[in-house]
Design a protein around this motif. Sequence first.
Motif, PDB file in Angstrom:
ATOM      1  N   VAL A  26       9.864 -15.827   0.128  1.00  0.00           N
ATOM      2  CA  VAL A  26      10.206 -14.467   0.560  1.00  0.00           C
ATOM      3  C   VAL A  26      11.626 -14.150   0.084  1.00  0.00           C
ATOM      4  N   HIS A  27      11.724 -13.151  -0.795  1.00  0.00           N
ATOM      5  CA  HIS A  27      13.023 -12.692  -1.303  1.00  0.00           C
ATOM      6  C   HIS A  27      13.481 -11.535  -0.431  1.00  0.00           C
ATOM      7  N   VAL A  28      14.707 -11.625   0.090  1.00  0.00           N
ATOM      8  CA  VAL A  28      15.254 -10.528   0.892  1.00  0.00           C
ATOM      9  C   VAL A  28      16.265  -9.776   0.029  1.00  0.00           C
ATOM     10  N   ARG A  29      16.132  -8.449  -0.015  1.00  0.00           N
ATOM     11  CA  ARG A  29      17.001  -7.630  -0.868  1.00  0.00           C
ATOM     12  C   ARG A  29      17.650  -6.521  -0.040  1.00  0.00           C
ATOM     13  N   THR A  30      18.781  -6.024  -0.521  1.00  0.00           N
ATOM     14  CA  THR A  30      19.344  -4.827   0.101  1.00  0.00           C
ATOM     15  C   THR A  30      18.354  -3.694  -0.190  1.00  0.00           C
ATOM     16  N   GLU A  31      18.467  -2.617   0.578  1.00  0.00           N
ATOM     17  CA  GLU A  31      17.551  -1.483   0.416  1.00  0.00           C
ATOM     18  C   GLU A  31      17.530  -1.004  -1.050  1.00  0.00           C
ATOM     19  N   ALA A  32      18.744  -0.876  -1.649  1.00  0.00           N
ATOM     20  CA  ALA A  32      18.837  -0.358  -3.025  1.00  0.00           C
ATOM     21  C   ALA A  32      18.185  -1.319  -4.014  1.00  0.00           C
ATOM     22  N   ASP A  33      18.454  -2.626  -3.866  1.00  0.00           N
ATOM     23  CA  ASP A  33      17.857  -3.614  -4.771  1.00  0.00           C
ATOM     24  C   ASP A  33      16.345  -3.663  -4.609  1.00  0.00           C
ATOM     25  N   PHE A  34      15.898  -3.493  -3.359  1.00  0.00           N
ATOM     26  CA  PHE A  34      14.452  -3.500  -3.119  1.00  0.00           C
ATOM     27  C   PHE A  34      13.789  -2.311  -3.831  1.00  0.00           C
ATOM     28  N   ASN A  35      14.425  -1.137  -3.723  1.00  0.00           N
ATOM     29  CA  ASN A  35      13.868   0.052  -4.386  1.00  0.00           C
ATOM     30  C   ASN A  35      13.821  -0.134  -5.906  1.00  0.00           C
ATOM     31  N   ASP A  36      14.866  -0.778  -6.454  1.00  0.00           N
ATOM     32  CA  ASP A  36      14.860  -1.071  -7.891  1.00  0.00           C
ATOM     33  C   ASP A  36      13.692  -1.984  -8.241  1.00  0.00           C
TER      34      ASP A  36
ATOM     35  N   THR B 144       0.809  -1.224   0.000  1.00  0.00           N
ATOM     36  CA  THR B 144       0.000   0.000   0.000  1.00  0.00           C
ATOM     37  C   THR B 144       0.846   1.280   0.000  1.00  0.00           C
ATOM     38  N   ASP B 145       2.138   1.185   0.407  1.00  0.00           N
ATOM     39  CA  ASP B 145       3.007   2.378   0.436  1.00  0.00           C
ATOM     40  C   ASP B 145       3.502   2.782  -0.954  1.00  0.00           C
ATOM     41  N   PHE B 146       3.469   1.842  -1.902  1.00  0.00           N
ATOM     42  CA  PHE B 146       4.065   2.105  -3.208  1.00  0.00           C
ATOM     43  C   PHE B 146       2.966   2.160  -4.263  1.00  0.00           C
ATOM     44  N   VAL B 147       2.791   3.346  -4.844  1.00  0.00           N
ATOM     45  CA  VAL B 147       1.679   3.573  -5.759  1.00  0.00           C
ATOM     46  C   VAL B 147       2.221   3.987  -7.127  1.00  0.00           C
ATOM     47  N   GLY B 148       1.635   3.434  -8.191  1.00  0.00           N
ATOM     48  CA  GLY B 148       2.082   3.727  -9.558  1.00  0.00           C
ATOM     49  C   GLY B 148       1.495   5.030 -10.081  1.00  0.00           C
ATOM     50  N   ASP B 149       1.849   5.375 -11.323  1.00  0.00           N
ATOM     51  CA  ASP B 149       1.369   6.609 -11.947  1.00  0.00           C
ATOM     52  C   ASP B 149      -0.148   6.630 -12.105  1.00  0.00           C
ATOM     53  N   ASP B 150      -0.744   5.436 -12.140  1.00  0.00           N
ATOM     54  CA  ASP B 150      -2.200   5.362 -12.279  1.00  0.00           C
ATOM     55  C   ASP B 150      -2.901   5.423 -10.917  1.00  0.00           C
ATOM     56  N   GLY B 151      -2.121   5.616  -9.840  1.00  0.00           N
ATOM     57  CA  GLY B 151      -2.722   5.714  -8.513  1.00  0.00           C
ATOM     58  C   GLY B 151      -3.008   4.364  -7.864  1.00  0.00           C
ATOM     59  N   GLU B 152      -2.640   3.268  -8.559  1.00  0.00           N
ATOM     60  CA  GLU B 152      -2.894   1.928  -8.012  1.00  0.00           C
ATOM     61  C   GLU B 152      -1.662   1.422  -7.259  1.00  0.00           C
ATOM     62  N   PRO B 153      -1.879   0.746  -6.117  1.00  0.00           N
ATOM     63  CA  PRO B 153      -0.729   0.235  -5.374  1.00  0.00           C
ATOM     64  C   PRO B 153      -0.076  -0.959  -6.079  1.00  0.00           C
ATOM     65  N   LEU B 154       1.170  -1.213  -5.677  1.00  0.00           N
ATOM     66  CA  LEU B 154       1.921  -2.349  -6.222  1.00  0.00           C
ATOM     67  C   LEU B 154       1.241  -3.646  -5.780  1.00  0.00           C
ATOM     68  N   VAL B 155       0.925  -4.498  -6.741  1.00  0.00           N
ATOM     69  CA  VAL B 155       0.290  -5.786  -6.426  1.00  0.00           C
ATOM     70  C   VAL B 155       1.126  -6.896  -7.028  1.00  0.00           C
ATOM     71  N   THR B 156       1.368  -7.940  -6.245  1.00  0.00           N
ATOM     72  CA  THR B 156       2.057  -9.100  -6.797  1.00  0.00           C
ATOM     73  C   THR B 156       1.505 -10.357  -6.118  1.00  0.00           C
ATOM     74  N   ALA B 157       2.030 -11.510  -6.513  1.00  0.00           N
ATOM     75  CA  ALA B 157       1.474 -12.761  -5.995  1.00  0.00           C
ATOM     76  C   ALA B 157       2.574 -13.749  -5.639  1.00  0.00           C
ATOM     77  N   ASN B 158       2.376 -14.431  -4.538  1.00  0.00           N
ATOM     78  CA  ASN B 158       3.151 -15.627  -4.146  1.00  0.00           C
ATOM     79  C   ASN B 158       4.626 -15.409  -3.826  1.00  0.00           C
ATOM     80  N   GLU B 159       5.262 -14.394  -4.432  1.00  0.00           N
ATOM     81  CA  GLU B 159       6.654 -14.113  -4.093  1.00  0.00           C
ATOM     82  C   GLU B 159       6.710 -12.735  -3.450  1.00  0.00           C
TER      83      GLU B 159
END
Length: 382
Positions: free
Chosen positions: A236-246, A147-162
């Motif tokens: 659950v994939h764990v990423r460094t802060e920079a990789d997560f932002n990418d 819910t913190d990350f919203v695209g240009d269309d105003g919709e939040p980032l949605v993904t599945a299973n990973e």
Amino acid sequence: MKSRTDATPHRRRLIGLVVALPLVLAACSGSGPQTALNPEGPIGRTIDDLWELVFVIATIVFVIVQGGLLYAIWRFRARKGDDQEPKQLYGNIKLELLWTIIPVVILAALGYPIIKGIFEVRAIAEGDDVIQVQVTGHQWWWEFTYTDFVGDDGEPLVTANELFIPEDRRVNLTMSSADVIHSFWVPKLAGKRDVVPGRVTNLTLIADNPTAADSPHPGQCAEFCGLAHADMRVKVHVRTEADFNDWVAEQLTPAIVPTDGAAAAGYETFSGTCVACHRVTVSDSDGISQVGEFRTLDVDGVECTSWLAPDLTHFGSRDFFAVATFENTREHLADWLANPSDLKPMRPELNDTANGRILGMPDFGLSDDQIDNLIALLEGWE
Ligand code: CUA
């Protein structure tokens, strides 16, 4: 009449089995990655530390009690000609007090760290630095909405299973279910928490090692939820802060609608068939739009949007598919599209799309060409 000698080999075999079974089963444990005994974050470590403490104390008690029992059986066994009743200890106040007080002291000593641990593990993560993820359990897959990350269309980032999370950050999972009770469990990171329709439950995840072996961390639905329960996995994939932002930036980019080649033909099949349940965020000459069916869930009085089947906008970037069960390869995907129920037990014949009840992906009788084109489309959506 059966003689005693007939029964003896049976009994020997039974005793042999009882002795051998734990040894044989112990071999199954191996170095399974889905274990709570190899934690990769502070919450998992709190649980593991408590387990170790209880295990050590319980082992000491076991050895003392069983040792005393075996010694007493041997030392005070009935001897030939001895037909006297043993000395009775019933009503011996000193002994009764002793074996009441010792367990009370042990349990009190264990109670403090255990209760403290329960409060630590169950605390709902709060603060500006907390990543908020809304989790929706479905028969049989997981939907994640950041819910913190919203695209240009105003919709939040949605993904599945990973699920992707940055290292050393608290992640607050706010969870509910679209159908039956599930349970979210990633053993290396946290304990289990039920995911219940019409209710909200929370779970905090913290992972502190983006280079952990056996990564991504595997998890499993831990509440029986029907046919494909055993296959209801999560990674659950764990990423460094920079990789997560990418990763976030990449996931917020809409998929491109292909205009020529196999992928364009695939998109035609996709928009005629797959979008009945799946969702994708696409960008074309008209701008960014959501394609696909959703339904509104009432969770604890709050309206939530939920999709009937996983979002496929970045399907090509996923390592796995079918609830993180199969590696995302061309061959697996071709088998899946030819007949999904061959790879995962489902009941698509009971689907009721109009009422949002989905029990699996049907076999759409796709031709080999259609399958090839769909794979070209999905692989391109990275
Ligand atoms: Cu979902 Cu078991």
